[in-house]
Design a protein around this motif. Structure first.
Motif, PDB file in Angstrom:
ATOM      1  N   HIS A 134       3.033  16.011  50.210  1.00 52.92           N
ATOM      2  CA  HIS A 134       2.687  14.843  51.019  1.00 52.92           C
ATOM      3  C   HIS A 134       3.711  13.747  50.737  1.00 52.92           C
ATOM      4  O   HIS A 134       4.548  13.877  49.847  1.00 52.92           O
ATOM      5  CB  HIS A 134       1.280  14.349  50.673  1.00 52.92           C
ATOM      6  CG  HIS A 134       1.124  13.963  49.232  1.00 52.92           C
ATOM      7  ND1 HIS A 134       0.706  14.850  48.255  1.00 52.92           N
ATOM      8  CD2 HIS A 134       1.354  12.785  48.574  1.00 52.92           C
ATOM      9  CE1 HIS A 134       0.686  14.246  47.091  1.00 52.92           C
ATOM     10  NE2 HIS A 134       1.070  12.982  47.252  1.00 52.92           N
ATOM     11  N   GLN A 167       3.906  21.277  60.220  1.00 53.38           N
ATOM     12  CA  GLN A 167       4.401  22.277  59.277  1.00 53.38           C
ATOM     13  C   GLN A 167       3.252  23.116  58.719  1.00 53.38           C
ATOM     14  O   GLN A 167       3.409  24.312  58.469  1.00 53.38           O
ATOM     15  CB  GLN A 167       5.159  21.604  58.138  1.00 53.38           C
ATOM     16  CG  GLN A 167       5.824  22.589  57.179  1.00 53.38           C
ATOM     17  CD  GLN A 167       6.524  21.895  56.020  1.00 53.38           C
ATOM     18  OE1 GLN A 167       6.598  20.657  55.967  1.00 53.38           O
ATOM     19  NE2 GLN A 167       7.023  22.666  55.082  1.00 53.38           N
ATOM     20  N   ARG A 220       1.597  10.677  54.675  1.00 51.61           N
ATOM     21  CA  ARG A 220       2.093  11.659  55.654  1.00 51.61           C
ATOM     22  C   ARG A 220       1.663  13.054  55.235  1.00 51.61           C
ATOM     23  O   ARG A 220       2.074  13.573  54.204  1.00 51.61           O
ATOM     24  CB  ARG A 220       3.613  11.597  55.784  1.00 51.61           C
ATOM     25  CG  ARG A 220       4.181  12.689  56.707  1.00 51.61           C
ATOM     26  CD  ARG A 220       5.650  12.462  56.984  1.00 51.61           C
ATOM     27  NE  ARG A 220       5.828  11.279  57.833  1.00 51.61           N
ATOM     28  CZ  ARG A 220       7.004  10.651  57.992  1.00 51.61           C
ATOM     29  NH1 ARG A 220       8.077  11.097  57.350  1.00 51.61           N
ATOM     30  NH2 ARG A 220       7.091   9.595  58.781  1.00 51.61           N
ATOM     31  N   GLN A 221       0.814  13.628  56.046  1.00 47.68           N
ATOM     32  CA  GLN A 221       0.410  15.019  55.881  1.00 47.68           C
ATOM     33  C   GLN A 221       1.236  15.825  56.885  1.00 47.68           C
ATOM     34  O   GLN A 221       1.194  15.540  58.083  1.00 47.68           O
ATOM     35  CB  GLN A 221      -1.091  15.162  56.154  1.00 47.68           C
ATOM     36  CG  GLN A 221      -1.621  16.550  55.978  1.00 47.68           C
ATOM     37  CD  GLN A 221      -3.137  16.640  56.057  1.00 47.68           C
ATOM     38  OE1 GLN A 221      -3.728  17.531  55.491  1.00 47.68           O
ATOM     39  NE2 GLN A 221      -3.777  15.727  56.763  1.00 47.68           N
ATOM     40  N   PRO A 222       2.011  16.837  56.459  1.00 46.21           N
ATOM     41  CA  PRO A 222       2.889  17.552  57.387  1.00 46.21           C
ATOM     42  C   PRO A 222       2.088  18.485  58.298  1.00 46.21           C
ATOM     43  O   PRO A 222       2.104  19.713  58.143  1.00 46.21           O
ATOM     44  CB  PRO A 222       3.823  18.324  56.456  1.00 46.21           C
ATOM     45  CG  PRO A 222       3.004  18.584  55.238  1.00 46.21           C
ATOM     46  CD  PRO A 222       2.113  17.364  55.084  1.00 46.21           C
TER      47      PRO A 222
END
Length: 363
Positions: A335, A305, A300-302
């Motif tokens: 991450h 955000q 998961r790369q934000p």
């Protein structure tokens, strides 16, 4: 910022900067009434402005008096899923800050096409620009913005350059963590589909993969690697090549979710069960990761955000909140490894499946 580019009389801020022997940003600071300027420098800039009859556009002073700021977002990302999440974050941040967000595609791939698109964008009223990948690493784009005196924030640029703003994750550590997860499940034949060859983030993800392989005492040269371009179509071609080989890998690590989703599609088409026959993982955790079956294990790369942070960093520089010493030039966001249904231990080989006969206990 038009004050940092071209005055109403046609004289540019670069003309003034050259005449005064200072940078374009210093001229902008003087024009906007900034305090962090030496008196001798202020006088030199004022003299050059008078001599050249430089007349700043009124829009340039909007930043100093708190009026609405107009920032641009120049994009060329091939992943619609990535771009969608990025826009959600950027729009939300712009709305909260009370500034206007101007979107502009950059459709050309050559250096000349990118430079021309950037020049045209720079001629508008945008006062700063956000560059999501891959344009964050485009030298023609960044050179044109620098020449125009427009500050920019690079997003997901694997390596920060001094003086430039950047927001990213640690791609190296994220890819290494995903590779360790596959190894912990028992996989020893892991294929990797690389991202775009000219992007630093792509190289960092591959470097993290190789590091984890070596860390486990395995030979990276024995792992099959296919080129990709962060696109669904490149993922299809890469996976077809990988699954044509014998023995096929027990796991595929694709450098983004678009290519991982393509790998899932090819595996299904060839009658393979995921994850019983082969595990597939991706990177980014865009909506596509949960729109395929089975849902993807991924990093998961934000993204939203990151876009919000980019807007905040850009506005801070434009409005001189933290300009000069103490300014935050890079933010590295955390991450997360997201475990879903596309990974499992590797299939048992026929040799492993044949257990030795048990000896009857003697009486």
């Amino acid at each position: 910022m038009r004050a940092t580019r071209r005055g109403q009389g046609g004289v540019t801020v670069q003309d003034v900067a050259r005449a005064a022997g200072v940078s374009a940003m210093t001229v902008s600071r003087v024009v906007n009434g900034g305090h962090n300027v030496r008196e001798s420098t202020r006088l030199a800039v004022a003299e050059a402005i008078e001599r050249l009859q430089y007349k700043p556009n009124p829009a340039a002073r909007s930043l100093a008096v708190g009026e609405a700021t107009q920032i641009g977002l120049l994009y060329a990302n091939p992943s619609a899923a990535y771009l969608s999440q990025f826009l959600i974050g950027a729009l939300a941040a712009a709305r909260r800050a009370g500034c206007h967000l101007v979107l502009e595609p950059c459709e050309g791939e050559s250096a000349d096409e990118q430079a021309e698109a950037t020049r045209q964008f720079a001629a508008t009223d945008v006062q700063g620009v956000i560059l999501p990948p891959p344009l964050s690493e485009s030298q023609p784009v960044r050179s044109e913005l620098e020449a125009a005196g427009i500050p920019a924030v690079a997003v997901a640029m694997g390596r920060r350059e001094a003086g430039n703003l950047n927001v990213r994750i640690d791609d190296f550590q994220a890819a290494a963590a995903m590779t360790r997860h596959l190894i912990s499940l028992g996989h020893r034949d892991i294929a990797f589909i690389r991202g775009h060859p000219i992007q630093v983030a792509s190289a960092e993800r591959f470097r993290g993969f190789v590091h984890a392989i070596e860390e486990a005492g395995l030979d990276p040269a024995e792992m099959r690697v296919e080129p990709g371009y962060f696109t669904y179509r490149s993922g299809l071609a890469a996976t077809e090549r990988l699954l044509q080989r014998s023995p096929r890998p027990t796991a595929i690590f694709a450098a983004n979710d678009d290519m991982a989703a393509a790998a899932v599609g090819v595996a299904h088409r060839q009658g393979l069960h995921i994850p019983r026959d082969i595990s597939i993982v991706g990177f980014d955790d865009v909506a596509l990761a949960t729109n395929v079956w089975p849902e993807l294990t991924t990093v998961r790369q934000p993204i939203a955000q990151m876009a919000e942070t980019a807007v905040s960093m850009l506005l801070a520089r434009l409005r001189r909140r933290g300009g000069g010493e103490g300014e935050i030039e890079e933010v590295v966001l955390p991450h997360e490894l997201i475990l879903r249904e596309s990974t499992a231990p590797p299939p048992v080989s026929p040799v492993q499946a044949v257990a030795p006969a048990r000896r009857r206990p003697s009486r």
